[in-house]
Design an enzyme around this catalytic site. Structure first.
Site, PDB file in Angstrom:
ATOM      1  NE  ARG A 185       9.021  60.334  -3.660  1.00 56.48           N
ATOM      2  CZ  ARG A 185      10.121  59.669  -3.319  1.00 56.48           C
ATOM      3  NH1 ARG A 185      10.138  58.934  -2.231  1.00 56.48           N
ATOM      4  NH2 ARG A 185      11.199  59.729  -4.071  1.00 56.48           N
ATOM      5  CG  ASP A 186       8.022  65.584  -6.391  1.00 61.38           C
ATOM      6  OD1 ASP A 186       7.461  66.558  -5.848  1.00 61.38           O
ATOM      7  OD2 ASP A 186       9.119  65.677  -6.962  1.00 61.38           O
ATOM      8  CB  CYS A 187       1.504  64.273  -8.405  1.00 62.65           C
ATOM      9  SG  CYS A 187       0.683  65.374  -7.230  1.00 62.65           S
TER      10      CYS A 187
ATOM     11  CB  ALA B 248       8.025  68.631  -8.866  1.00 71.93           C
TER      12      ALA B 248
ATOM     13  CB  SER C  98      11.286  64.004  -5.067  1.00 67.42           C
ATOM     14  OG  SER C  98      12.489  64.534  -4.592  1.00 67.42           O
TER      15      SER C  98
END
Ligand code: BGC
Length: 457
Positions: A130-132, A134, A137
């Site tokens: 998830r949130d690859c 950034a 998160s």
């Protein structure tokens, strides 16, 4: 959504026959499940008591009576419940004392008024990798086959099992599916983690699985996250992203019928409307308004324009016209003293845009605890005044006051990392001293309440 409607009609007919038979036998008739076009219309919205409790904490820390009163009013607003990790399904100590999914649904049911539907919104947010693009998160599940397996069995299956309990069939359960997930696979492929997320096919598999399981439950509604105008507003991004969504959704068991709608602006700050910048092609000074650095030639300045264009493109690519759009208006109000009250009269393009826009960010790409932002339009069904946007609702998907992330290294068991976008030293315009993503941020909440547009009443 013709397919879905036909399917329901078939089911309703079968159940009607069953009902006649049951009545003849003297048994209670089973009621047919109904899947409506807009689940928010005519419904009362579930208000999350966990959110109200967090707001109460801020009220207790505030001395100004006017601000306290406004905070108390916000407490009565519905916000989405984020299932941001497996523990969030089960609630309790492992999830900061928050309620379990079943507990939320029990409460929604208990508050349902006779003769009026109730709608509760849950965010499905635990994609492997998830949130690859950034750090703030990053989640608990790795971008591996094993991560995908756990996503299916421990996350989506566990959610679907609760949603499908017969006692919840009278709740309209709406889901926001995987914020930023698919959009990252279109525009962020220069990031190695997103490139791997795309080439492995794992995230597309995960989204298809979620849609298959959730669509199969008649009182569950699926809304796929579709980023926002500042991210996908350029024609090329918009068309290409709709193409990806079309491919992904056509690969589910029910095809395009497995999606009820799209939701934009989740956790973002992009305004609903730029009232003083109505023509992106209008030439001021050096060129058209959209050529200004703030817009970078993107012709879509706000979510009203964006949802209209996205809906048009969906239909052009074969989606049913009944596909609904939802906008997260939790933090895109941009009220307060810095809000312009008239169109600028400057002849210099830069000054004209800066003085006219209600979006006060230094750049449109800022997304972490943005200074100066305010609460936006309160959640409501089928908001009028946005022709062509096919809006099912304004929602507060991001619970205002919950942080977007931290710039500092705060040890945690949630997979979250320090993000330079949340560090005011690296990114001016991010609020200082922010806690981890999803944790309560009193200073931000106070600012959002103070800068609300429309003001909180
Ligand atoms: C966080 C989640 C949180 C959500 C809502 C996200 O940025 O990663 O943990 O539930 O925001 O506040």
């Amino acid at each position: 959504m013709t397919y879905r409607k036909n399917r329901r009609r078939g089911l309703a007919a079968t159940l009607a026959t069953a009902a006649v038979a049951a009545t003849l036998l003297g048994a209670a008739a089973p009621r047919p499940p109904v899947h409506v076009d807009n689940p928010f219309a005519g419904a009362s919205f579930y208000v999350n008591p966990d959110y109200a409790r967090l707001v109460e904490g801020s009220v207790a820390r505030t001395t100004d009576p006017a601000v306290r009163a406004r905070m108390r009013a916000v407490k009565r607003h519905p916000t989405a419940v984020w299932l941001d990790r497996i523990a969030a399904i089960h609630g309790g100590r492992a999830n900061a004392g928050r309620k379990s999914l079943a507990h939320h649904l029990d409460l929604a049911l208990a508050r349902k008024k006779p003769g009026r539907p109730v709608v509760a919104t849950f965010v499905v947010y635990d994609l492997p990798g998830r949130d690859c693009a950034a750090q703030a998160s990053n989640g608990e599940l790795p971008l591996t086959e094993e991560g995908l397996d756990r996503y299916r069995t421990e996350y989506i299956d566990a959610i679907a099992k609760v949603f499908a309990r017969p006692k919840y069939r009278d709740i309209r359960i709406t889901t926001v599916i995987e914020p930023d997930g698919l959009p990252n696979l279109v525009t962020n492929l220069s990031d190695p983690e997103c490139a791997l997320a795309q080439s492995s096919g794992i995230q597309v598999e995960a989204v298809r699985y979620a849609l298959d399981r959730l669509h199969a439950i008649p009182n569950v509604y699926t809304y796929l996250d579709f980023a926002h105008s500042g991210w996908l507003g350029w024609d090329s991004n918009l068309t290409q992203t709709v193409r990806l969504y079309t491919d992904v959704v056509k690969g589910t068991a029910a095809g395009l019928a497995s999606v009820d709608g799209l939701v934009t602006n989740v956790s973002n700050y992009t305004p609903l409307d730029e009232p003083f910048l109505t023509d992106p092609e209008r030439v001021v000074g050096d060129g058209p308004v959209r050529s200004n650095a703030f817009y970078g030639w993107n012709p879509r300045f706000d979510e009203a324009d964006f949802t209209r264009s996205v809906h048009r493109e969906l239909v052009a690519q074969g989606w049913p016209g009944t596909t609904g759009m939802v906008i997260d208006t939790s933090r895109n109000g941009w009220g307060g003293p810095a809000r312009p009250t008239a169109e600028s009269t400057s002849a210099s393009l830069d000054t004209y845009v800066t003085e006219s826009r209600v979006d006060r960010r230094a750049q449109r790409g800022l997304w972490c605890n943005v200074a100066g932002a305010g609460l936006g339009e309160p959640p409501r069904a089928a908001p009028a005044g946005y022709p062509g946007s096919h809006l099912d609702a304004f929602l507060w998907v991001k619970p205002p006051g919950e942080s977007d992330g931290s710039g500092e290294n705060i040890p945690n068991g949630e997979g979250k990392r320090p993000d330079p976008m949340c560090d005011p030293a690296a990114t001016p315009g991010a609020l200082p001293h922010a806690p981890l993503a999803g944790h309560w941020f009193h200073d931000q909440f106070r600012m959002l309440v103070t800068n609300a547009h429309p003001p909180v009443s």
